[in-house]
Write a protein that holds these residues in place. Structure first.
Motif: not given
Ligand code: ZN
Length: 305
Positions: A107-136
């Motif tokens: 939920a915070t920008e600095s922890h997301n950067q430290a943990n997965v080395n990308r912005s929250r927006e970038a993480s959210f976008e990538a995970l949104a795609g996985i959510v769709r594919d998991a549903a299919s």
């Protein structure tokens, strides 16, 4: 009796991930089986992260395969990205319907950067795609929002900021389970209570609480989340977890402590107390694991209930 509390034991993943010495696959599987024998029907058994980044989780495919042989057990595996998603589907094979995918971002920008080395927006976008594919693919998802309450870099998270991210995650899928995670264990019960009450009032019963016990508030925070209407809780047998490289970082709230809390509150967990203590002892005895929790050390609580 009221509604039951559902406990998802995360000791095979969150509890073992930071153990320096590789825990043999047989030990991990023995822990999964002991938890299953205690009545645990949801578990987080591993993580399809890069084995270079997290060598401890390199045998997740084998542990998952063993877990999926246990009837009625829903096994969660964390997947950080599309590669992890594909590995999880391949490992589960024709038992993918018994598996749940655990996605995560902070939920915070600095922890997301430290943990997965990308912005929250970038993480959210990538995970949104996985959510769709998991549903299919027909595979249920748990979306974990780390540092919902407190961040090691930014401190206490403003509640509107946390809830804004919850709202965005909710919008991805109308039925997806979302965990509000107290990653540092520094949430306060009144804060947990407010955030869960808001989330449940706005978006209905779909939330889980993932708490750590670093500041000794793990059980109090579970009680606060329950009273606000949350019914799904992550906990680790033996309270194992923490990180040998981060002094003071402690494990998840102990499953046996949470089970005791609910039993004393008259709430059913479906767990067998004696078998759960045996599983907790097994978890605590894993070489290199850092155990926590209170109930294992209370002689009077060791008498069969
Ligand atoms: Zn955790």
């Amino acid at each position: 009796m009221s509604e039951p509390a559902i406990i998802s034991d995360v000791s095979p993943r969150d509890g073992l991930q930071s153990v320096a010495e590789f825990v043999p696959t047989g030990t991990k599987v023995a822990l999964v089986r002991a938890l299953y024998d205690a009545g645990v029907r949801r578990m987080e058994v591993g993580s399809f992260v890069s084995p270079r980044a997290v060598p401890q989780m390199a045998d997740t495919a084998e542990v998952l395969a063993e877990a999926l042989r246990l009837p009625g057990l829903e096994a969660t595996v964390l997947v950080p990205n599309r590669r992890g998603f594909e590995l999880a589907l391949a490992a589960a094979g024709n038992r993918a319907d018994q598996m749940r995918l655990g996605l995560f971002m902070s939920a915070t920008e600095s922890h997301n950067q430290a943990n997965v080395n990308r912005s929250r927006e970038a993480s959210f976008e990538a995970l949104a795609g996985i959510v769709r594919d998991a549903a299919s693919a027909g595979v249920p998802v748990r979306f974990n929002l780390s540092c919902t309450f407190h961040c090691p870099f930014e401190g206490v998270v403003p509640e509107p900021e946390a809830l804004d991210w919850v709202e965005r995650v909710v919008a991805l899928d109308p039925s997806m389970e979302i965990a509000l995670a107290d990653t540092t264990g520094n949430a306060a019960p009144d804060q947990v209570s407010r955030v869960f009450a808001r989330a449940l009032a706005s978006w209905g019963e779909r939330f889980a609480f993932h708490g750590h016990d670093t500041y000794g508030m793990g059980v109090a925070n579970v009680a606060a989340a329950w009273n606000a209407g949350c019914r799904v809780f992550d906990a680790a047998a033996g309270g194992i977890g923490g990180c040998p490289f981060a002094p003071g970082a402690s494990g998840n709230v102990a499953t046996e402590d949470v089970a005791w809390l609910f039993t004393r509150m008259g709430i059913d967990t479906g767990l067998d107390w004696t078998a759960l203590l045996a599983a907790a002892d097994l978890a605590a005895a894993v070489p290199g694991a850092l155990p926590g929790g209170r109930l294992r050390g209370v002689p009077a609580a060791r008498r069969p209930m």
